[in-house]
Design a protein around this motif. Structure first.
Motif, PDB file in Angstrom:
ATOM      1  N   THR A  96       0.856  -1.181   0.000  1.00  0.00           N
ATOM      2  CA  THR A  96       0.000   0.000   0.000  1.00  0.00           C
ATOM      3  C   THR A  96       0.896   1.237   0.000  1.00  0.00           C
ATOM      4  O   THR A  96       1.930   1.276   0.660  1.00  0.00           O
ATOM      5  CB  THR A  96      -0.925   0.037   1.221  1.00  0.00           C
ATOM      6  OG1 THR A  96      -0.140   0.121   2.428  1.00  0.00           O
ATOM      7  CG2 THR A  96      -1.788  -1.210   1.285  1.00  0.00           C
ATOM      8  N   LEU A  97       0.490   2.253  -0.767  1.00  0.00           N
ATOM      9  CA  LEU A  97       1.249   3.490  -0.898  1.00  0.00           C
ATOM     10  C   LEU A  97       0.320   4.673  -0.669  1.00  0.00           C
ATOM     11  O   LEU A  97      -0.790   4.714  -1.202  1.00  0.00           O
ATOM     12  CB  LEU A  97       1.877   3.606  -2.290  1.00  0.00           C
ATOM     13  CG  LEU A  97       2.745   2.444  -2.779  1.00  0.00           C
ATOM     14  CD1 LEU A  97       3.186   2.693  -4.222  1.00  0.00           C
ATOM     15  CD2 LEU A  97       3.948   2.256  -1.884  1.00  0.00           C
ATOM     16  N   THR A  98       0.773   5.641   0.121  1.00  0.00           N
ATOM     17  CA  THR A  98       0.021   6.862   0.381  1.00  0.00           C
ATOM     18  C   THR A  98       0.952   8.056   0.232  1.00  0.00           C
ATOM     19  O   THR A  98       2.071   8.045   0.752  1.00  0.00           O
ATOM     20  CB  THR A  98      -0.577   6.860   1.800  1.00  0.00           C
ATOM     21  OG1 THR A  98      -1.354   5.684   1.999  1.00  0.00           O
ATOM     22  CG2 THR A  98      -1.448   8.087   2.023  1.00  0.00           C
ATOM     23  N   ILE A 115      -4.120   9.131   6.283  1.00  0.00           N
ATOM     24  CA  ILE A 115      -3.116   8.280   5.640  1.00  0.00           C
ATOM     25  C   ILE A 115      -3.602   6.851   5.459  1.00  0.00           C
ATOM     26  O   ILE A 115      -3.007   6.089   4.683  1.00  0.00           O
ATOM     27  CB  ILE A 115      -1.775   8.305   6.398  1.00  0.00           C
ATOM     28  CG1 ILE A 115      -1.904   7.678   7.782  1.00  0.00           C
ATOM     29  CG2 ILE A 115      -1.218   9.712   6.479  1.00  0.00           C
ATOM     30  CD1 ILE A 115      -0.591   7.589   8.542  1.00  0.00           C
ATOM     31  N   THR A 116      -4.678   6.479   6.154  1.00  0.00           N
ATOM     32  CA  THR A 116      -5.259   5.142   5.973  1.00  0.00           C
ATOM     33  C   THR A 116      -6.546   5.171   5.152  1.00  0.00           C
ATOM     34  O   THR A 116      -7.159   4.125   4.929  1.00  0.00           O
ATOM     35  CB  THR A 116      -5.544   4.489   7.336  1.00  0.00           C
ATOM     36  OG1 THR A 116      -6.401   5.344   8.112  1.00  0.00           O
ATOM     37  CG2 THR A 116      -4.255   4.252   8.102  1.00  0.00           C
ATOM     38  N   LEU A 162      -7.075   7.763  -0.529  1.00  0.00           N
ATOM     39  CA  LEU A 162      -5.714   8.250  -0.728  1.00  0.00           C
ATOM     40  C   LEU A 162      -4.716   7.123  -0.967  1.00  0.00           C
ATOM     41  O   LEU A 162      -3.525   7.383  -1.133  1.00  0.00           O
ATOM     42  CB  LEU A 162      -5.257   9.059   0.498  1.00  0.00           C
ATOM     43  CG  LEU A 162      -6.023  10.334   0.842  1.00  0.00           C
ATOM     44  CD1 LEU A 162      -5.320  11.075   1.982  1.00  0.00           C
ATOM     45  CD2 LEU A 162      -6.161  11.245  -0.352  1.00  0.00           C
ATOM     46  N   THR A 163      -5.185   5.876  -0.986  1.00  0.00           N
ATOM     47  CA  THR A 163      -4.280   4.727  -0.976  1.00  0.00           C
ATOM     48  C   THR A 163      -4.243   4.011  -2.318  1.00  0.00           C
ATOM     49  O   THR A 163      -5.288   3.691  -2.898  1.00  0.00           O
ATOM     50  CB  THR A 163      -4.705   3.726   0.115  1.00  0.00           C
ATOM     51  OG1 THR A 163      -4.755   4.398   1.382  1.00  0.00           O
ATOM     52  CG2 THR A 163      -3.716   2.570   0.197  1.00  0.00           C
ATOM     53  N   VAL A 164      -3.026   3.766  -2.795  1.00  0.00           N
ATOM     54  CA  VAL A 164      -2.810   2.943  -3.989  1.00  0.00           C
ATOM     55  C   VAL A 164      -2.381   1.551  -3.536  1.00  0.00           C
ATOM     56  O   VAL A 164      -1.508   1.415  -2.671  1.00  0.00           O
ATOM     57  CB  VAL A 164      -1.730   3.568  -4.898  1.00  0.00           C
ATOM     58  CG1 VAL A 164      -1.274   2.579  -5.967  1.00  0.00           C
ATOM     59  CG2 VAL A 164      -2.255   4.845  -5.540  1.00  0.00           C
TER      60      VAL A 164
END
Length: 387
Positions: A222-224, A309-310, A314-316
């Motif tokens: 997971t990336l943010t 951020i979770t 917003l998460t890839v």
């Protein structure tokens, strides 16, 4: 291309106002004097300053100044005469009050195309390497394909950029589940979004995460974009943003042979007030025992930032396959993973760090070389009347 410039002096020559290329720029006389680009001020080989700037007279002023095509000519009250390229002066921009540097692109879950690069191309071709570094700088990460599935398969590309950062864990280290794990990274549990090693000084700049195998059930990355999350926090709850930029927290890592500690705010701004770094590591954060009211404010701000951020918006999500590698900006990107089961297969990644200074240096040098090559290849008539 010529630039027309109008010049005026104010405050008895202590300030110079430059009107050029549609801009109005103001320069202090002392700033111009210490930045004079001539051989009497700068060493021609190193570009380092020869004069002691702190000894310049505070009353120094500009006696005369004029602009012509592409150049500003200035005479100072200490008798020094010099000339500046207008392009250079205009490029040395004053703070623009933006949240992030203008060359960065913020993103969220709607990012349509991942920034990508080819390992072999970046290894063999400077233009491909520059494209990879520019994507890394702009987006905070890049996915690299076709990395050799060997334990140190990433090393040749690291060597093209800068030295591998060695830590107490060595150079390139395993990321896989082991018995008696010394870090939660080495377990099968999922990992919340985090930045790596905020307990170090300096914090490693870029994370290189290379997949050798990932057949286990789960284990997705997971990336943010931490800058996007911070910017949204500033808009939605400016008082929380202010708290997280002002109050430093501590981070600590210990094992049988290591005791590392550092501190800093969860959101760090640079001297221009722009986003410079995010820190987040629930596993290693240890906030000091401030007074209760301050801690209550901090905990509320941290919780709001955590929710951002979770946030899936917003998460890839992506799953690395053998030969895939992520290079991630550890000052900007928050990364994590979903839990995985070893019954489904082996999950073995290798990780290393490269510092920011060598990475930024390589990008800037390649950019200058590319610009020089382009100028050399251009028809002479296109290089300007003064070429």
């Amino acid at each position: 291309m010529s630039i027309s410039a109008d010049v005026e002096l104010q405050d008895e020559g202590r300030r110079l106002i430059l009107h050029a290329a549609g801009q109005r720029r103001e320069f202090a006389a002392l700033w111009l004097r210490e930045r004079a680009p001539d051989a009497a001020t700068l060493d021609t080989r190193t570009g380092q300053r020869l004069i002691e700037a702190a000894q310049l007279p505070l009353a120094l002023h500009i006696e005369s100044a004029r602009g012509d095509a592409q150049t500003l000519h200035v005479r100072f009250s200490d008798g020094h005469v010099t000339a500046y390229a207008l392009d250079d002066l205009l490029a040395d921009a004053a703070p623009n009050n933006a949240d992030v540097a203008p060359e960065l692109s913020l993103w969220d879950a709607d990012l349509e195309t991942l920034p990508q690069a080819s390992f072999n191309a970046a290894l063999e071709d400077d233009d491909a390497l520059l494209a990879m570094l520019e994507a890394l700088h702009r987006y905070g990460f890049v996915k690299v394909s076709d990395v050799p599935c060997e334990e140190d398969g990433m090393q040749p590309l690291i060597d093209r950029i800068g030295p591998l950062r060695r830590t107490n864990w060595g150079g390139i280290a395993d990321v896989k589940s082991v018995a008696n794990a010394y870090d939660l990274t080495m377990t099968q549990r999922g990992l919340e979004p985090h930045t790596d090693n905020p307990y170090r000084d300096p914090i490693p700049g870029y994370i290189w995460l290379h997949c050798l195998s990932n057949a286990a059930a789960g284990g997705d990355s997971t990336l943010t974009d931490g800058f996007m999350a911070a910017q949204r926090l500033k808009v939605e709850a400016p008082e929380d943003f202010d708290c997280l930029t002002r109050l430093s927290t501590q981070f600590r890592y210990t094992d049988a042979t290591t005791d590392l500690a550092s501190e800093g705010p969860l959101i760090e701004l640079d001297s221009q007030g722009r986003l410079a770094r995010v820190r987040y590591s629930n596993r290693t954060e240890r906030i000091a025992a401030h007074d209760a009211a301050l801690l209550e404010r901090y905990y509320a701000a941290r919780q709001r930032f955590y929710r951002l951020i979770t946030d899936e918006a917003l998460t890839v999500h992506l799953k690395l396959g053998p030969g895939d590698m992520l290079i991630m900006d550890n000052y900007r990107l928050l990364h994590g993973r979903t839990a995985y089961q070893l019954e489904g297969g082996v999950r073995h990644l290798r990780q290393g760090y490269v510092d920011r200074d060598s990475t930024a240096s390589r990008r800037r040098v390649l950019t200058a070389q590319h610009a020089g090559s382009a100028n050399d290849a251009a028809p002479r008539s296109a290089q300007g009347a003064n070429a």
